[in-house]
Design a protein around this motif. Structure first.
Motif, PDB file in Angstrom:
ATOM      1  N   ASN A  56       0.785  -1.237   0.000  1.00 44.00           N
ATOM      2  CA  ASN A  56       0.000   0.000   0.000  1.00 44.00           C
ATOM      3  C   ASN A  56       0.816   1.286   0.000  1.00 44.00           C
ATOM      4  OD1 ASN A  56       0.401   0.742   2.943  1.00 44.00           O
ATOM      5  ND2 ASN A  56      -0.343  -1.347   3.102  1.00 44.00           N
ATOM      6  N   CYS A  73       0.152   3.826   1.971  1.00 42.83           N
ATOM      7  CA  CYS A  73       0.191   4.408   3.311  1.00 42.83           C
ATOM      8  C   CYS A  73       1.531   4.117   3.989  1.00 42.83           C
ATOM      9  CB  CYS A  73      -0.967   3.873   4.151  1.00 42.83           C
ATOM     10  SG  CYS A  73      -1.013   4.540   5.816  1.00 42.83           S
ATOM     11  N   HIS A  74       1.892   2.869   4.072  1.00 40.53           N
ATOM     12  CA  HIS A  74       3.114   2.486   4.777  1.00 40.53           C
ATOM     13  C   HIS A  74       3.766   1.249   4.170  1.00 40.53           C
ATOM     14  CE1 HIS A  74      -0.298   0.406   6.660  1.00 40.53           C
ATOM     15  NE2 HIS A  74       0.532  -0.617   6.730  1.00 40.53           N
ATOM     16  N   GLY A  95       4.144   3.151  -1.123  1.00 42.21           N
ATOM     17  CA  GLY A  95       4.413   4.393  -0.403  1.00 42.21           C
ATOM     18  C   GLY A  95       5.891   4.725  -0.400  1.00 42.21           C
ATOM     19  N   PHE A 149      -5.552   4.018   0.552  1.00 43.22           N
ATOM     20  CA  PHE A 149      -4.281   4.065   1.264  1.00 43.22           C
ATOM     21  C   PHE A 149      -3.738   2.698   1.662  1.00 43.22           C
ATOM     22  CE2 PHE A 149      -5.714   8.455   1.901  1.00 43.22           C
ATOM     23  CZ  PHE A 149      -4.603   9.102   1.404  1.00 43.22           C
ATOM     24  N   THR A 150      -4.598   1.730   1.892  1.00 39.67           N
ATOM     25  CA  THR A 150      -4.109   0.433   2.362  1.00 39.67           C
ATOM     26  C   THR A 150      -4.477  -0.729   1.444  1.00 39.67           C
ATOM     27  OG1 THR A 150      -6.061   0.122   3.753  1.00 39.67           O
ATOM     28  CG2 THR A 150      -4.138   1.155   4.780  1.00 39.67           C
ATOM     29  N   GLY A 205      -4.628   2.301  -4.300  1.00 36.97           N
ATOM     30  CA  GLY A 205      -3.465   3.175  -4.194  1.00 36.97           C
ATOM     31  C   GLY A 205      -2.269   2.640  -4.969  1.00 36.97           C
ATOM     32  N   TYR A 227       1.882  12.743  -4.733  1.00 35.58           N
ATOM     33  CA  TYR A 227       1.317  11.730  -3.849  1.00 35.58           C
ATOM     34  C   TYR A 227      -0.203  11.925  -3.786  1.00 35.58           C
ATOM     35  CZ  TYR A 227       0.972   8.663   0.184  1.00 35.58           C
ATOM     36  OH  TYR A 227       0.669   7.633   1.033  1.00 35.58           O
TER      37      TYR A 227
END
Length: 109
Positions: A34, A36-37, A41, A83-84, A88, A103
């Motif tokens: 993802n 997000c992290h 990302g 985001f997860t 994304g 982003y």
């Protein structure tokens, strides 16, 4: 941090942060693909570094992370989140094709 500070980091710090991200490698399935992290990302750090330096090496690295992230999406159980999830990652992969560095949601052109 590289993504958020890419516009004002000194060149040596930007390159060191991007290189550290590359050396750490793509995330495994525990963190996931993802934006997000996860893998995608972190891949945005390479797109930001490409934007600043114009060095195609960073675009190639971003694209490698995108391919890894897309493979990870195939193994995910829940794919439908910006985001997860895979949405994304799909945006990140498209950004890698177009060499777009904004982003999602956080930056506007």
């Amino acid at each position: 941090m590289v993504i958020a500070a890419a516009d004002y980091l000194e060149d040596d710090l930007l390159l060191a942060g991007a290189e550290l991200t590359w050396l750490a490698g793509a995330h495994g399935d525990d963190k996931g693909p993802n934006i997000c992290h996860g893998t995608a990302g972190n891949g945005y750090a390479f797109l930001k570094t490409f934007q600043r330096t114009g060095d195609e090496l960073w675009l190639e690295r971003a694209r490698r992370f995108a391919m890894h992230a897309l493979e990870q999406v195939e193994r995910m159980t829940s794919r439908y989140s910006l985001f997860t999830g895979g949405i994304g990652v799909a945006i990140y992969a498209a950004d890698c094709i177009e060499a777009r560095t904004q982003y999602p949601i956080m930056e506007y052109v």
